[in-house]
Structure formats: structure tokens, C-alpha cells
Design a protein around this motif. Sequence first.
Motif, mmCIF file in Angstrom:
data_model
loop_
_atom_site.group_PDB
_atom_site.id
_atom_site.type_symbol
_atom_site.label_atom_id
_atom_site.label_comp_id
_atom_site.label_asym_id
_atom_site.label_seq_id
_atom_site.Cartn_x
_atom_site.Cartn_y
_atom_site.Cartn_z
ATOM 1 N N GLU A 76 -3.541 37.247 64.254
ATOM 2 C CA GLU A 76 -4.484 37.316 63.426
ATOM 3 C C GLU A 76 -3.646 36.294 62.209
ATOM 4 O O GLU A 76 -2.323 36.512 61.891
ATOM 5 C CB GLU A 76 -4.738 38.751 62.369
ATOM 6 C CG GLU A 76 -5.486 39.159 63.046
ATOM 7 C CD GLU A 76 -6.578 40.541 62.769
ATOM 8 O OE1 GLU A 76 -6.563 40.473 61.338
ATOM 9 O OE2 GLU A 76 -7.466 40.916 62.532
ATOM 10 N N LEU A 77 -4.187 35.101 61.143
ATOM 11 C CA LEU A 77 -4.488 34.977 60.007
ATOM 12 C C LEU A 77 -3.822 35.302 59.650
ATOM 13 O O LEU A 77 -4.231 36.406 58.836
ATOM 14 C CB LEU A 77 -4.990 33.340 59.691
ATOM 15 C CG LEU A 77 -5.189 32.507 60.828
ATOM 16 C CD1 LEU A 77 -6.344 31.715 60.805
ATOM 17 C CD2 LEU A 77 -4.100 31.732 61.412
ATOM 18 N N TYR A 86 4.051 33.035 65.133
ATOM 19 C CA TYR A 86 4.327 34.208 65.733
ATOM 20 C C TYR A 86 4.777 35.417 64.563
ATOM 21 O O TYR A 86 4.315 35.194 63.278
ATOM 22 C CB TYR A 86 5.335 33.654 66.178
ATOM 23 C CG TYR A 86 6.919 33.707 65.420
ATOM 24 C CD1 TYR A 86 7.673 34.160 65.316
ATOM 25 C CD2 TYR A 86 6.917 32.458 64.620
ATOM 26 C CE1 TYR A 86 8.527 34.692 63.804
ATOM 27 C CE2 TYR A 86 8.283 31.985 63.775
ATOM 28 C CZ TYR A 86 8.896 33.645 62.973
ATOM 29 O OH TYR A 86 9.865 32.690 62.542
ATOM 30 N N ARG A 87 5.473 36.888 64.905
ATOM 31 C CA ARG A 87 5.480 37.628 64.409
ATOM 32 C C ARG A 87 6.661 38.106 63.681
ATOM 33 O O ARG A 87 8.142 37.865 64.787
ATOM 34 C CB ARG A 87 4.817 39.011 64.277
ATOM 35 C CG ARG A 87 4.945 39.888 64.058
ATOM 36 C CD ARG A 87 4.995 41.529 64.609
ATOM 37 N NE ARG A 87 6.233 43.147 63.890
ATOM 38 C CZ ARG A 87 6.912 43.071 63.942
ATOM 39 N NH1 ARG A 87 7.445 42.516 64.762
ATOM 40 N NH2 ARG A 87 7.516 44.117 63.795
ATOM 41 N N ARG A 93 1.178 43.746 61.281
ATOM 42 C CA ARG A 93 1.386 41.881 62.181
ATOM 43 C C ARG A 93 -0.322 42.020 62.742
ATOM 44 O O ARG A 93 0.466 43.028 64.049
ATOM 45 C CB ARG A 93 2.311 41.060 62.391
ATOM 46 C CG ARG A 93 1.159 39.211 63.017
ATOM 47 C CD ARG A 93 0.903 38.610 61.204
ATOM 48 N NE ARG A 93 0.453 37.457 61.907
ATOM 49 C CZ ARG A 93 1.149 36.316 61.647
ATOM 50 N NH1 ARG A 93 2.460 35.504 61.847
ATOM 51 N NH2 ARG A 93 -0.507 35.075 63.003
ATOM 52 N N TYR A 94 -1.374 41.741 62.870
ATOM 53 C CA TYR A 94 -1.650 42.072 64.213
ATOM 54 C C TYR A 94 -1.812 41.426 64.575
ATOM 55 O O TYR A 94 -1.708 39.705 64.859
ATOM 56 C CB TYR A 94 -3.621 42.436 63.698
ATOM 57 C CG TYR A 94 -3.682 43.183 62.489
ATOM 58 C CD1 TYR A 94 -3.983 44.603 62.994
ATOM 59 C CD2 TYR A 94 -3.453 43.461 61.020
ATOM 60 C CE1 TYR A 94 -3.517 45.898 62.483
ATOM 61 C CE2 TYR A 94 -3.148 44.658 59.954
ATOM 62 C CZ TYR A 94 -3.815 45.626 60.972
ATOM 63 O OH TYR A 94 -3.626 46.993 59.672
#
Length: 189
Positions: A76-77, A86-87, A93-94
Motif C-alpha cells: 500500500e502507498l 519496499y518495507r 506496512r500493509y
Amino acid sequence: MANANNPRGARPVYSGNGAPWNGNTFLCAIPATDGTATFVGDFVKLSGTADATTGVPTVIQAAATDTLLGAIVGFELLPTNLELNYRLASTLRYCYVCIDKSTIYEMQEDSVGNNLAVTEVGLCTDIAVYAGNTVTGQSGIQIDSSDTATAAGQVRILGLVRKADNAIGTNAKWLIQIAEATLNSATDV
């Protein structure tokens, strides 16, 4: 011509029925308590809980021998950083995960120890986890080319990716399918 060394993790290419992958995904959360940066193409496993705010299941990057839920295909943005693909480690982070156990993925072999041979098509192996690329947001995980077995392993090798720039040998890209899937049955694998 030598194969390019360009790992991008697990990339869904076909549904189990041979049709092109249709983009179906499942929303998951990667919790802030997880200290591993996570990338598009990383295989993930269930972490055993859900996000307290949304109730969606939480996942973390899978390691060799873990039972796999599926592969991350996007995030998700983030309104605070629209370019982050990336996370970052230790942040909530979804992500969108392809959880269809019949999906066929394209994945590069790591060519450590040896290269995969055509005689290993149909065999299983584990994944080898390498760091992702913070510029492209792509995963660094690859097929462990020195760990094939007849039955045990996270993924099954289905065949060589048929492209003009891909040949059997170092850094070859292969079609694989999850063999040890979380969604395999009502009981754990």
C-alpha cells in the motif's frame, strides 16, 4: 550468452490452470516488531496473529524450510513517502500477497554450489534468502540450487523459463510452484 544475474524474488506468471496470473491478492500486514526489510517478490509466512487496527493477518519474510503463505506482489502507498517501493525494517506496512497455492512463479536460481539441471525438474528445493534491492524494491530471494530432493522442499521446480535471454546454467530463471503451503490443508504441513 550468459544469463544476467538479476534476482527479483518470486514473480507470479501463471495461474495453476496455465492461464496468465490474474492479479488476485490478499491484504496482509507486516508488523513494526519485525526487524527485517521486506521487498516485492519475498515469500512470506503467517506470524501467528493479526493487525490490532485492521484485523488483517500479519506476515513476516519466510526463511529456508518455513511453510509459505505466498509472495508479496506490492505494498500500500505511504502518504508520507510515495516513492518507497519496499518495507523498511521495523515499520508497520500493509502488503498484497498472492496466496493461491496453485500459482506458478518465475524465480532465479542462486547457483551456489552448483547449477540446476534439467534432471531436477519435478524435484523440490528450498529458497535461499538474500537481501533485497532498496533502489528497485525487488526481492533478492532465489531458488537454492544445491538443495534439491524428491519430496522435501518449499518449492517444486516445474521447468526453465522459456525466454531468449535465459538458458540452463548460472543464474537461470525457472518456473516454480509452492510445495509446502500454509493453505495446503486444514492441518499444518
